[in-house]
Design a protein around this motif. Structure first.
Motif, PDB file in Angstrom:
ATOM      1  N   ASP A 104      18.516  27.672  49.990  1.00  0.00           N
ATOM      2  CA  ASP A 104      19.177  26.753  49.060  1.00  0.00           C
ATOM      3  C   ASP A 104      20.057  27.488  48.058  1.00  0.00           C
ATOM      4  N   ASP A 105      19.483  28.431  47.311  1.00  0.00           N
ATOM      5  CA  ASP A 105      20.219  29.065  46.210  1.00  0.00           C
ATOM      6  C   ASP A 105      19.695  30.485  45.981  1.00  0.00           C
ATOM      7  N   PRO A 106      19.885  31.384  46.949  1.00  0.00           N
ATOM      8  CA  PRO A 106      19.286  32.721  46.854  1.00  0.00           C
ATOM      9  C   PRO A 106      19.963  33.622  45.829  1.00  0.00           C
ATOM     10  N   VAL A 107      19.182  34.563  45.312  1.00  0.00           N
ATOM     11  CA  VAL A 107      19.699  35.564  44.379  1.00  0.00           C
ATOM     12  C   VAL A 107      19.165  36.931  44.811  1.00  0.00           C
ATOM     13  N   TYR A 108      20.026  37.943  44.713  1.00  0.00           N
ATOM     14  CA  TYR A 108      19.659  39.301  45.096  1.00  0.00           C
ATOM     15  C   TYR A 108      19.616  40.192  43.858  1.00  0.00           C
ATOM     16  N   ILE A 109      18.780  41.214  43.916  1.00  0.00           N
ATOM     17  CA  ILE A 109      18.856  42.309  42.959  1.00  0.00           C
ATOM     18  C   ILE A 109      19.701  43.391  43.621  1.00  0.00           C
ATOM     19  N   LEU A 110      20.873  43.679  43.044  1.00  0.00           N
ATOM     20  CA  LEU A 110      21.847  44.585  43.653  1.00  0.00           C
ATOM     21  C   LEU A 110      21.983  45.876  42.869  1.00  0.00           C
ATOM     22  N   LYS A 111      22.365  46.934  43.573  1.00  0.00           N
ATOM     23  CA  LYS A 111      22.759  48.162  42.885  1.00  0.00           C
ATOM     24  C   LYS A 111      23.942  47.858  41.974  1.00  0.00           C
ATOM     25  N   ARG A 112      23.898  48.363  40.763  1.00  0.00           N
ATOM     26  CA  ARG A 112      24.947  48.075  39.789  1.00  0.00           C
ATOM     27  C   ARG A 112      26.328  48.476  40.318  1.00  0.00           C
ATOM     28  N   GLU A 113      26.379  49.536  41.126  1.00  0.00           N
ATOM     29  CA  GLU A 113      27.659  50.009  41.649  1.00  0.00           C
ATOM     30  C   GLU A 113      28.355  48.956  42.504  1.00  0.00           C
ATOM     31  N   LEU A 114      27.575  48.116  43.189  1.00  0.00           N
ATOM     32  CA  LEU A 114      28.167  47.086  44.048  1.00  0.00           C
ATOM     33  C   LEU A 114      28.921  46.042  43.229  1.00  0.00           C
ATOM     34  N   MET A 115      28.470  45.831  42.004  1.00  0.00           N
ATOM     35  CA  MET A 115      29.122  44.846  41.149  1.00  0.00           C
ATOM     36  C   MET A 115      30.494  45.320  40.680  1.00  0.00           C
ATOM     37  N   ALA A 157      29.862  38.347  43.604  1.00  0.00           N
ATOM     38  CA  ALA A 157      28.452  38.525  43.259  1.00  0.00           C
ATOM     39  C   ALA A 157      28.164  38.064  41.837  1.00  0.00           C
ATOM     40  N   ALA A 158      29.080  38.353  40.920  1.00  0.00           N
ATOM     41  CA  ALA A 158      28.904  37.944  39.530  1.00  0.00           C
ATOM     42  C   ALA A 158      28.923  36.427  39.406  1.00  0.00           C
ATOM     43  N   LYS A 159      29.812  35.773  40.148  1.00  0.00           N
ATOM     44  CA  LYS A 159      29.884  34.317  40.132  1.00  0.00           C
ATOM     45  C   LYS A 159      28.563  33.692  40.552  1.00  0.00           C
ATOM     46  N   LEU A 160      27.885  34.324  41.516  1.00  0.00           N
ATOM     47  CA  LEU A 160      26.619  33.811  42.015  1.00  0.00           C
ATOM     48  C   LEU A 160      25.430  34.284  41.191  1.00  0.00           C
ATOM     49  N   LYS A 161      25.717  34.972  40.081  1.00  0.00           N
ATOM     50  CA  LYS A 161      24.689  35.438  39.143  1.00  0.00           C
ATOM     51  C   LYS A 161      23.664  36.351  39.811  1.00  0.00           C
ATOM     52  N   MET A 162      24.157  37.275  40.643  1.00  0.00           N
ATOM     53  CA  MET A 162      23.272  38.285  41.197  1.00  0.00           C
ATOM     54  C   MET A 162      22.794  39.199  40.069  1.00  0.00           C
ATOM     55  N   ILE A 163      21.698  39.893  40.312  1.00  0.00           N
ATOM     56  CA  ILE A 163      21.071  40.700  39.260  1.00  0.00           C
ATOM     57  C   ILE A 163      21.356  42.173  39.509  1.00  0.00           C
ATOM     58  N   PRO A 164      22.211  42.798  38.689  1.00  0.00           N
ATOM     59  CA  PRO A 164      22.501  44.230  38.882  1.00  0.00           C
ATOM     60  C   PRO A 164      21.388  45.097  38.316  1.00  0.00           C
ATOM     61  N   VAL A 165      21.150  46.218  38.964  1.00  0.00           N
ATOM     62  CA  VAL A 165      20.120  47.141  38.485  1.00  0.00           C
ATOM     63  C   VAL A 165      20.566  48.573  38.744  1.00  0.00           C
ATOM     64  N   ASN A 166      20.263  49.426  37.815  1.00  0.00           N
ATOM     65  CA  ASN A 166      20.443  50.863  37.987  1.00  0.00           C
ATOM     66  C   ASN A 166      19.183  51.403  38.635  1.00  0.00           C
ATOM     67  N   ARG A 167      19.299  51.898  39.853  1.00  0.00           N
ATOM     68  CA  ARG A 167      18.094  52.331  40.583  1.00  0.00           C
ATOM     69  C   ARG A 167      17.312  53.407  39.841  1.00  0.00           C
ATOM     70  N   GLY A 168      18.000  54.168  38.999  1.00  0.00           N
ATOM     71  CA  GLY A 168      17.304  55.186  38.230  1.00  0.00           C
ATOM     72  C   GLY A 168      16.819  54.675  36.889  1.00  0.00           C
ATOM     73  N   GLY A 169      17.086  53.401  36.611  1.00  0.00           N
ATOM     74  CA  GLY A 169      16.735  52.830  35.320  1.00  0.00           C
ATOM     75  C   GLY A 169      15.231  52.650  35.148  1.00  0.00           C
ATOM     76  N   LYS A 170      14.784  52.766  33.932  1.00  0.00           N
ATOM     77  CA  LYS A 170      13.369  52.598  33.633  1.00  0.00           C
ATOM     78  C   LYS A 170      13.236  51.839  32.324  1.00  0.00           C
TER      79      LYS A 170
END
Length: 264
Positions: free
Chosen positions: A92-103, A112-125
């Motif tokens: 119906d309305d999926p969301v992904y957690i993406l590598k920030r670089e892809l954004m 991806a931004a329009k669909l409100k995907m969630i960016p993450v820095n893989r090294g982030g803590k």
């Protein structure tokens, strides 16, 4: 001939992606987000048609009735780029957690931004990961489906599973069902390869693991259930497609499944 069809598919696949993104760009950002999602879903269906028409690869989905009506986490096996978009038309309305670089990729990142995907820095803590969890919780409250590959990265078919405990933390904190998905698309669209192979395979959506289990109990159950079904589908794919060239990891695992070699 197989190599020619594979390369033809690859060229048309990426040309098709670019064409969809460019042609739909003028209207995409003026649509409400959920309405705009119809464009990526239609693109995914076009990719399935290309795979069937050019390569001769088809699939069927079992267990669609196991998909919950409200927010949940979808946890598929991950072997191929195919896995990243394949189920979009049925969600119906999926969301992904993406590598920030892809954004940051032009056009793709905008989509991806329009669909409100969630960016993450893989090294982030620490604080950054808390923000990711907060965003994920907000999307779940809105009834969206969070797609997470529990092994983190693509693995060859039949390879020893390496699950990341992060999905157990999401299960604990988000308090939503987790829906495992067994699939062996990597047999037909191998990672790190330009070859695409004809044949037929199954996607099996397993019953949801409801919230409430302890994280370690959930984690063990997820691995046990998903790997058991993956073994069944690997045997089914190998039997149904006897001419399919299998990677060494799949051959070794089939030997174990068929009782020709002891389990490691």
């Amino acid at each position: 001939m197989l190599a020619l069809r594979s390369h033809l598919f690859n060229v048309i696949f990426y040309a098709n992606l670019i064409l969809w993104m460019v042609v739909c760009l003028p209207i995409y950002f003026f649509l409400p987000r959920k309405t705009a999602y119809r464009i990526p879903k239609a693109w995914a269906l076009s990719c399935h048609w290309l795979m069937k028409t050019i390569v001769g690869t088809t699939f069927e989905i079992e267990g669609l009735e196991n998909i919950p009506k409200s927010g949940y986490i979808l946890a598929p096996k991950h072997q191929s780029f195919w896995d990243t978009y394949a189920l979009l038309p049925w969600l119906d309305d999926p969301v992904y957690i993406l590598k920030r670089e892809l954004m940051m990729i032009p056009v793709f990142g905008w989509y991806a931004a329009k669909l409100k995907m969630i960016p993450v820095n893989r090294g982030g803590k620490g604080k950054e990961m808390m923000l990711v969890m907060q965003r994920a919780a907000e999307e779940m409250e809105n009834g969206r489906q969070l797609i997470i590959f529990p092994e983190g990265t693509r693995r060859p078919p039949g390879a020893e599973p390496v699950y990341k405990f992060g999905i157990a933390r999401l299960y604990r904190d988000l308090k939503v069902p987790v829906v495992p998905v067994a699939v062996h698309a990597g047999l037909f669209w191998p990672r790190r390869s330009l070859m695409r192979y004809p044949g037929h395979y199954k996607i099996r959506i397993l019953p949801a693991v409801e919230p409430g289990l302890k994280p370690n109990v959930f984690f063990e159950k997820l691995i046990e259930d998903l790997e058991a079904e993956s073994d069944k589908l690997l045997l089914d794919a190998a039997t149904t497609n006897p001419k399919l060239p299998l990677p060494p990891t799949a051959v070794a695992r089939l030997d174990v499944i068929r009782g020709k070699a002891p389990a490691a």
